[in-house]
Scaffold this motif. Structure first.
Motif, mmCIF file in Angstrom:
data_model
loop_
_atom_site.group_PDB
_atom_site.id
_atom_site.type_symbol
_atom_site.label_atom_id
_atom_site.label_comp_id
_atom_site.label_asym_id
_atom_site.label_seq_id
_atom_site.Cartn_x
_atom_site.Cartn_y
_atom_site.Cartn_z
ATOM 1 N N UNK A 246 0.575 -1.065 -0.193
ATOM 2 C CA UNK A 246 0.025 0.277 0.012
ATOM 3 C C UNK A 246 1.018 1.433 0.052
ATOM 4 N N UNK A 247 1.555 1.667 1.201
ATOM 5 C CA UNK A 247 2.790 2.208 1.020
ATOM 6 C C UNK A 247 3.396 2.753 -0.237
ATOM 7 N N UNK A 248 3.600 1.917 -0.970
ATOM 8 C CA UNK A 248 4.527 1.957 -2.357
ATOM 9 C C UNK A 248 3.810 2.570 -3.501
ATOM 10 N N UNK A 249 2.204 2.856 -3.497
ATOM 11 C CA UNK A 249 1.770 3.760 -4.427
ATOM 12 C C UNK A 249 2.086 5.049 -3.908
ATOM 13 N N UNK A 250 2.837 5.255 -3.019
ATOM 14 C CA UNK A 250 2.778 6.890 -2.916
ATOM 15 C C UNK A 250 4.260 6.946 -2.135
ATOM 16 N N UNK A 251 5.290 5.872 -1.872
ATOM 17 C CA UNK A 251 6.579 6.389 -1.610
ATOM 18 C C UNK A 251 7.525 5.247 -1.950
ATOM 19 N N UNK A 252 8.306 5.203 -2.573
ATOM 20 C CA UNK A 252 9.112 4.012 -3.372
ATOM 21 C C UNK A 252 9.915 3.885 -1.502
ATOM 22 N N UNK A 253 10.597 4.618 -0.963
ATOM 23 C CA UNK A 253 11.403 4.788 -0.113
ATOM 24 C C UNK A 253 10.889 3.402 0.849
ATOM 25 N N UNK A 254 9.599 4.211 1.074
ATOM 26 C CA UNK A 254 9.067 2.858 2.568
ATOM 27 C C UNK A 254 9.138 1.937 2.124
ATOM 28 N N UNK A 255 8.289 1.816 0.462
ATOM 29 C CA UNK A 255 8.109 0.323 0.309
ATOM 30 C C UNK A 255 8.999 -0.320 0.447
ATOM 31 N N UNK A 256 10.527 -0.236 0.116
ATOM 32 C CA UNK A 256 11.976 -0.651 0.144
ATOM 33 C C UNK A 256 11.507 -1.313 0.751
ATOM 34 N N UNK A 257 11.874 -0.329 1.787
ATOM 35 C CA UNK A 257 12.155 -0.394 4.003
ATOM 36 C C UNK A 257 11.530 -1.435 4.287
#
Length: 149
Positions: A115-126
């Protein structure tokens, strides 16, 4: 055994909810991949990875749903599942490895990462990296204790 059947039915409901969630995320992801300028996703590989995670979660939930449904219908399979779940040695090993809470938090972190990947890529990776490391550590502790206990 009726209490265990009730527990299995509760799990079936949770897996059904997870399948519905992955279906909704899959539809949204396929729409977002078709129109990347409307989302925060600029990388096609990231979209594919997200879709792979969504499909993987859905397939895992579906297989568990079928396995639990078969166990509820067949008394012998239900007894085997009950004995497998209540094995004292395996209970001790799972407790030392932090299961099932470790698995639950990792799945929730992966869902949050999608879900966070749709908004912020860094949060997705983390979040994805943290969930994978957490699962790998849990599996390694479980394997260690399975060999030593």
């Amino acid at each position: 055994m009726e209490n265990y059947k009730r527990t299995i039915r509760h799990r079936i409901g949770l897996f059904t909810g997870l399948i519905l969630l992955t279906a909704v995320l899959g539809v949204y992801s396929s729409i977002a991949m078709g129109n990347p300028e409307n989302t925060g996703i600029s990388d096609g590989a990231l979209s594919g990875f997200q879709m792979g995670l969504i499909v993987g979660l859905g397939v895992l939930a579906l297989t568990q749903l079928f396995k639990l449904s078969m166990a509820v219908k067949d008394e012998r399979k239900l007894k085997l599942a009950y004995n497998r779940e209540n094995d004292e040695r395996m209970k001790a090993i799972r407790a030392k490895a932090g299961m099932p809470m470790l698995l639950i938090t990792s799945v929730l972190m992966i869902i949050a990462a999608i879900i966070a990947g749709y908004f912020n890529i860094v949060v997705f990776y983390t979040l994805t990296a943290a969930a994978v490391v957490q699962l790998l550590l849990g599996v390694s502790v479980k394997l260690y204790h399975m060999k030593t206990m």
